[in-house]
Design a protein around this motif. Structure first.
Motif, PDB file in Angstrom:
ATOM      1  N   UNK A 219     -44.426  24.967  -3.166  1.00  0.00           N
ATOM      2  CA  UNK A 219     -44.751  24.433  -3.814  1.00  0.00           C
ATOM      3  C   UNK A 219     -45.242  22.691  -3.618  1.00  0.00           C
ATOM      4  N   UNK A 220     -43.861  23.056  -2.362  1.00  0.00           N
ATOM      5  CA  UNK A 220     -44.729  20.970  -2.004  1.00  0.00           C
ATOM      6  C   UNK A 220     -44.615  21.301  -0.255  1.00  0.00           C
ATOM      7  N   UNK A 221     -45.648  19.516  -0.423  1.00  0.00           N
ATOM      8  CA  UNK A 221     -45.810  19.490   0.160  1.00  0.00           C
ATOM      9  C   UNK A 221     -44.828  18.923   1.676  1.00  0.00           C
ATOM     10  N   UNK A 222     -44.448  18.053   1.042  1.00  0.00           N
ATOM     11  CA  UNK A 222     -43.728  16.432   1.632  1.00  0.00           C
ATOM     12  C   UNK A 222     -42.933  15.757   0.749  1.00  0.00           C
ATOM     13  N   UNK A 223     -42.017  15.491   0.465  1.00  0.00           N
ATOM     14  CA  UNK A 223     -40.963  14.203  -0.527  1.00  0.00           C
ATOM     15  C   UNK A 223     -40.430  13.401   0.297  1.00  0.00           C
ATOM     16  N   UNK A 224     -40.277  12.283  -0.456  1.00  0.00           N
ATOM     17  CA  UNK A 224     -39.344  11.493   0.817  1.00  0.00           C
ATOM     18  C   UNK A 224     -37.542  11.450   0.208  1.00  0.00           C
ATOM     19  N   UNK A 225     -36.862  11.596   0.767  1.00  0.00           N
ATOM     20  CA  UNK A 225     -35.495  12.552   0.246  1.00  0.00           C
ATOM     21  C   UNK A 225     -34.721  10.643   0.788  1.00  0.00           C
ATOM     22  N   UNK A 226     -34.403  10.372   1.392  1.00  0.00           N
ATOM     23  CA  UNK A 226     -33.473   9.020   2.010  1.00  0.00           C
ATOM     24  C   UNK A 226     -33.246   8.498   3.276  1.00  0.00           C
ATOM     25  N   UNK A 227     -32.903   7.994   3.608  1.00  0.00           N
ATOM     26  CA  UNK A 227     -32.758   7.625   4.741  1.00  0.00           C
ATOM     27  C   UNK A 227     -31.682   7.751   6.012  1.00  0.00           C
TER      28      UNK A 227
ATOM     29  N   UNK B  49     -32.766  21.486  -5.565  1.00  0.00           N
ATOM     30  CA  UNK B  49     -34.965  21.634  -5.580  1.00  0.00           C
ATOM     31  C   UNK B  49     -34.883  23.085  -6.135  1.00  0.00           C
ATOM     32  N   UNK B  50     -35.818  23.521  -6.763  1.00  0.00           N
ATOM     33  CA  UNK B  50     -35.787  24.995  -7.331  1.00  0.00           C
ATOM     34  C   UNK B  50     -36.904  25.206  -6.202  1.00  0.00           C
ATOM     35  N   UNK B  51     -36.478  26.679  -6.340  1.00  0.00           N
ATOM     36  CA  UNK B  51     -36.642  27.476  -4.951  1.00  0.00           C
ATOM     37  C   UNK B  51     -37.926  28.689  -5.634  1.00  0.00           C
TER      38      UNK B  51
ATOM     39  N   UNK C  64     -37.555  30.609  -8.545  1.00  0.00           N
ATOM     40  CA  UNK C  64     -37.429  29.512 -10.699  1.00  0.00           C
ATOM     41  C   UNK C  64     -35.874  29.190 -10.814  1.00  0.00           C
ATOM     42  N   UNK C  65     -35.064  29.200  -9.603  1.00  0.00           N
ATOM     43  CA  UNK C  65     -33.364  29.169  -9.410  1.00  0.00           C
ATOM     44  C   UNK C  65     -33.122  27.690  -8.851  1.00  0.00           C
ATOM     45  N   UNK C  66     -32.218  26.670 -10.063  1.00  0.00           N
ATOM     46  CA  UNK C  66     -32.331  25.336  -8.902  1.00  0.00           C
ATOM     47  C   UNK C  66     -30.764  25.683  -7.953  1.00  0.00           C
ATOM     48  N   UNK C  67     -31.225  24.833  -6.823  1.00  0.00           N
ATOM     49  CA  UNK C  67     -30.058  25.275  -5.005  1.00  0.00           C
ATOM     50  C   UNK C  67     -30.237  23.728  -5.237  1.00  0.00           C
TER      51      UNK C  67
ATOM     52  N   UNK D 221     -39.921  25.605  -1.584  1.00  0.00           N
ATOM     53  CA  UNK D 221     -38.316  24.515  -3.105  1.00  0.00           C
ATOM     54  C   UNK D 221     -39.757  23.524  -3.009  1.00  0.00           C
ATOM     55  N   UNK D 222     -38.956  22.793  -4.737  1.00  0.00           N
ATOM     56  CA  UNK D 222     -39.175  21.485  -4.961  1.00  0.00           C
ATOM     57  C   UNK D 222     -38.474  20.404  -5.577  1.00  0.00           C
ATOM     58  N   UNK D 223     -38.627  19.389  -4.860  1.00  0.00           N
ATOM     59  CA  UNK D 223     -37.667  18.982  -5.490  1.00  0.00           C
ATOM     60  C   UNK D 223     -36.875  18.114  -6.990  1.00  0.00           C
TER      61      UNK D 223
END
Length: 144
Positions: A1-9, A23-25, A28-31, A119-121
């Motif tokens: 669903x996603x390859x890479x997303x910057x979250x934080x440091x 995230x959405x798994x 299709x559930x939010x986790x 998952x998707x952020x």
């Protein structure tokens, strides 16, 4: 669903002790997922775990206190089981011999990226719940 997303440091996770996002798994559930520091030289400096105890669907990260960590372990606020921050494994209490569900993250140049293809952020922070979670009704002898 996603390859890479910057979250934080990494510094933000270390400073706060934990950091949570939703995230959405693949179902299709939010986790909710939380990051905690990992002090194992062979692993990344942070690890990501689904915000759910393996014994019950108890949240390990709570908005009011974050994730309770002690001596390199995440403490379940309901029963007191502890999970290794680096491996997610629990060797005690009601959750003994289980491992938290992991979410893949990468660390590069001090930044933490979501790298889990399943998952998707969605957003930083916890899920918007229906307001009926009054927190754990602790049966543990532990006090924080």
């Amino acid at each position: 669903m996603t390859s890479r997303y910057r979250l934080t440091s990494v510094d933000a996770v270390r400073d706060e002790g934990s950091w949570v996002f939703t995230v959405r798994d693949q179902h299709d559930d939010d986790e909710e997922v939380f990051l905690v520091p990992c002090d194992d030289d062979e692993k990344p400096p942070v690890e990501a775990w689904v915000n759910r105890c393996t014994h019950e669907a108890q949240r390990l990260y709570r908005e009011d206190i974050g994730a309770i960590t002690r001596d390199g372990e995440v403490v379940c606020p309901k029963h007191g089981s502890t999970f290794d921050t680096c491996s997610g494994y629990c060797d005690n209490g009601d959750a003994a011999d289980t491992t938290l569900v992991s979410v893949d993250v990468d660390v590069e140049d001090g930044q933490v990226y979501l790298a889990d293809e399943d998952v998707t952020f969605l957003y930083e922070g916890t899920k918007h719940d229906d307001g009926d979670d009054d927190g754990p009704s602790s049966t543990s002898h532990l006090q924080f």
